[in-house]
Write an enzyme that holds these catalytic residues in place. Structure first.
Site, PDB file in Angstrom:
ATOM      1  N   ASP A 174       0.800  -1.063  -0.023  1.00 53.03           N
ATOM      2  CA  ASP A 174       0.027   0.022  -0.122  1.00 53.03           C
ATOM      3  C   ASP A 174       0.698   1.268  -0.018  1.00 53.03           C
ATOM      4  O   ASP A 174       1.996   1.406   0.489  1.00 53.03           O
ATOM      5  CB  ASP A 174      -0.823  -0.125   1.272  1.00 53.03           C
ATOM      6  N   ASP A 216       1.614   5.146  -5.362  1.00 52.95           N
ATOM      7  CA  ASP A 216       1.099   6.446  -4.978  1.00 52.95           C
ATOM      8  C   ASP A 216       1.909   7.376  -5.450  1.00 52.95           C
ATOM      9  O   ASP A 216       2.908   7.943  -5.047  1.00 52.95           O
ATOM     10  CB  ASP A 216       1.209   6.213  -3.448  1.00 52.95           C
ATOM     11  N   GLU A 250      -3.588   6.330  -7.223  1.00 51.66           N
ATOM     12  CA  GLU A 250      -4.518   7.401  -6.713  1.00 51.66           C
ATOM     13  C   GLU A 250      -4.208   8.834  -7.529  1.00 51.66           C
ATOM     14  O   GLU A 250      -2.924   9.272  -8.100  1.00 51.66           O
ATOM     15  CB  GLU A 250      -3.951   7.893  -5.489  1.00 51.66           C
ATOM     16  N   HIS A 282      -6.997  10.937   5.777  1.00 54.34           N
ATOM     17  CA  HIS A 282      -6.188   9.809   6.245  1.00 54.34           C
ATOM     18  C   HIS A 282      -5.920  10.375   7.773  1.00 54.34           C
ATOM     19  O   HIS A 282      -6.078  11.639   8.312  1.00 54.34           O
ATOM     20  CB  HIS A 282      -4.919   9.662   5.664  1.00 54.34           C
ATOM     21  N   HIS A 326      -9.850   5.839   0.599  1.00 58.75           N
ATOM     22  CA  HIS A 326      -8.971   5.700   1.699  1.00 58.75           C
ATOM     23  C   HIS A 326      -9.222   6.465   3.089  1.00 58.75           C
ATOM     24  O   HIS A 326     -10.233   7.263   2.866  1.00 58.75           O
ATOM     25  CB  HIS A 326      -7.508   6.603   1.185  1.00 58.75           C
ATOM     26  N   GLY A 327      -8.887   6.412   4.162  1.00 54.27           N
ATOM     27  CA  GLY A 327      -8.894   7.035   5.299  1.00 54.27           C
ATOM     28  C   GLY A 327     -10.332   6.959   5.830  1.00 54.27           C
ATOM     29  O   GLY A 327     -10.907   7.546   6.276  1.00 54.27           O
ATOM     30  N   SER A 363     -11.184   5.249   8.368  1.00 52.54           N
ATOM     31  CA  SER A 363     -11.441   5.333   9.913  1.00 52.54           C
ATOM     32  C   SER A 363     -12.271   6.223  10.421  1.00 52.54           C
ATOM     33  O   SER A 363     -12.867   6.230  11.269  1.00 52.54           O
ATOM     34  CB  SER A 363     -10.059   5.266  10.587  1.00 52.54           C
ATOM     35  N   ASN A 409     -10.282   1.114   2.606  1.00 52.17           N
ATOM     36  CA  ASN A 409      -8.984   1.164   3.416  1.00 52.17           C
ATOM     37  C   ASN A 409      -9.099   1.543   4.963  1.00 52.17           C
ATOM     38  O   ASN A 409      -9.703   2.705   5.013  1.00 52.17           O
ATOM     39  CB  ASN A 409      -8.185   1.973   2.737  1.00 52.17           C
ATOM     40  N   THR A 466      -6.236   3.498  10.834  1.00 46.55           N
ATOM     41  CA  THR A 466      -5.901   4.218  12.207  1.00 46.55           C
ATOM     42  C   THR A 466      -7.058   3.517  13.323  1.00 46.55           C
ATOM     43  O   THR A 466      -6.488   3.531  14.416  1.00 46.55           O
ATOM     44  CB  THR A 466      -6.304   5.587  12.038  1.00 46.55           C
TER      45      THR A 466
HETATM   46  O1  G3H Z   1      -4.264   3.356   2.681  1.00 45.64           O
HETATM   47  C1  G3H Z   1      -4.830   3.152   4.023  1.00 45.64           C
HETATM   48  C2  G3H Z   1      -5.815   3.902   4.424  1.00 45.64           C
HETATM   49  O2  G3H Z   1      -6.340   4.730   3.534  1.00 45.64           O
HETATM   50  C3  G3H Z   1      -6.084   3.893   5.837  1.00 45.64           C
HETATM   51  O3  G3H Z   1      -6.553   5.248   6.381  1.00 45.64           O
HETATM   52  O4  G3H Z   1      -5.610   4.971   8.541  1.00 45.64           O
HETATM   53  O5  G3H Z   1      -7.117   6.946   7.957  1.00 45.64           O
HETATM   54  O6  G3H Z   1      -8.061   4.534   8.260  1.00 45.64           O
HETATM   55  P1  G3H Z   1      -6.945   5.218   7.712  1.00 45.64           P
HETATM   56 ZN    ZN Z   2      -4.393   5.306   2.146  1.00 45.27          ZN
END
Ligand code: G3H
Ligand code: ZN
Length: 273
Positions: free
Chosen positions: A79, A101, A131, A173, A201-202, A204, A223, A226
């Site tokens: 990743d 990336d 991305e 993220h 992404h991001g 969480s 994804n 966190t």
């Molecule tokens: O590629 C990994 C993710 O985008 C994780 O993002 O840590 O904000 O959940 P996050």
């Molecule tokens: Zn990510």
């Protein structure tokens, strides 16, 4: 069982992709997936490789063996890779896919570099995610407020040949609160326009209901990183607070691992709701 990423990222459903930093992450993610009865993706980021003294082999081997022993399909994904030398290590370590990336590059450079990663991965039977950067800000595609333009996304996919595209639709993220607001209308427009699976992404920082809605609107790979670390660290902190004399790491890592597994199970149920 270890399964190619391409078999798990199927339009019409959402598959959880969770970040692995230590072997306990891999164990917890697979335990959570088995509890939910869902397939899952284990993803190791370039940053996690750097944490392991810039060596991919030990953490990749750990994740791969945990995946092989699982009762549900598990894919291995590399990743947020910015270094082509790391992309080139993916095939020998059992990865089914890579996220190259180039989001910090301008559009033309991102296309050129991503094409190189696509050519390498396709020559080795791997699936490549990329991305778009420079969509609306120089802080990267997942800075708050940045959005992916559908026409630009279509051109990017056409010019690069990527198998999946990470898009900026309101998540960001490393959020430790779950209050990101997704642009569901934009997800729908991207889904209509872009001919490959879309990646969030991001995740969480996205509330449960918004995640379910995002999958229904067309996001395919979700994804999450966190949120696992919040669960792990909280449980470890609680254990050590209650047991200040503890010294055996197994005593406090085990509740951390259990907390991550419960978090994975929860997210997978939300994605399948
Ligand atoms: O590629 C990994 C993710 O985008 C994780 O993002 O840590 O904000 O959940 P996050
Ligand atoms: Zn990510």
């Amino acid at each position: 069982m270890l399964t190619p990423t391409a078999e798990l990222v199927v339009p019409g459903r959402g598959v959880g992709a969770f970040n692995v930093i230590t072997v306990e992450h891999a164990e917890a993610i697979v335990a959570g997936a088995e509890a939910a009865g869902q397939p899952v993706i284990l993803q190791i980021s370039q940053n996690a490789v750097l944490f392991h003294h810039n060596r991919l082999a030990p953490i990749a081997a750990a994740a791969r063996e945990v995946a092989r022993a699982s009762s549900v399909p598990v894919a291995l994904h590399l990743d947020h890779v910015e270094d082509m030398a790391l992309v080139e290590q993916a095939p020998e370590h059992g990865f089914g896919s890579v996220m190259y990336d180039g989001s910090k590059l301008d559009f033309a450079a991102n296309v050129a570099e991503t094409r190189k990663a696509v050519e390498f991965c396709h020559a080795h039977g791997l699936w490549l995610e990329s991305e778009l950067g420079e969509v609306g800000g120089k802080d990267g595609a997942h800075a708050p407020g940045v959005r992916t333009d559908p026409a630009e996304a279509v051109a990017f996919v056409r010019d690069t040949g990527v198998d999946a595209l990470a898009v900026a639709v309101g998540s960001s993220h490393a959020m430790t609160s779950r209050d990101a607001a997704l642009d569901l209308e934009l997800i729908g427009r991207l889904r209509e326009a872009v001919p490959v699976p879309l990646v969030l992404h991001g995740s969480s920082g996205v509330p449960d209901g918004e995640l379910t809605a995002a999958v229904r609107a067309g996001m395919t790979k979700i994804n999450i990183g966190t949120a696992l670390n919040i669960a792990f660290t909280g449980a470890v902190r609680d254990y050590l607070g209650a047991n200040p004399k503890a010294v055996d790491p197994r005593k406090y890592v085990a509740p951390g691992r259990d907390a991550m597994a419960a978090t994975v199970e929860h997210f997978l149920r939300v994605l399948a709701a």
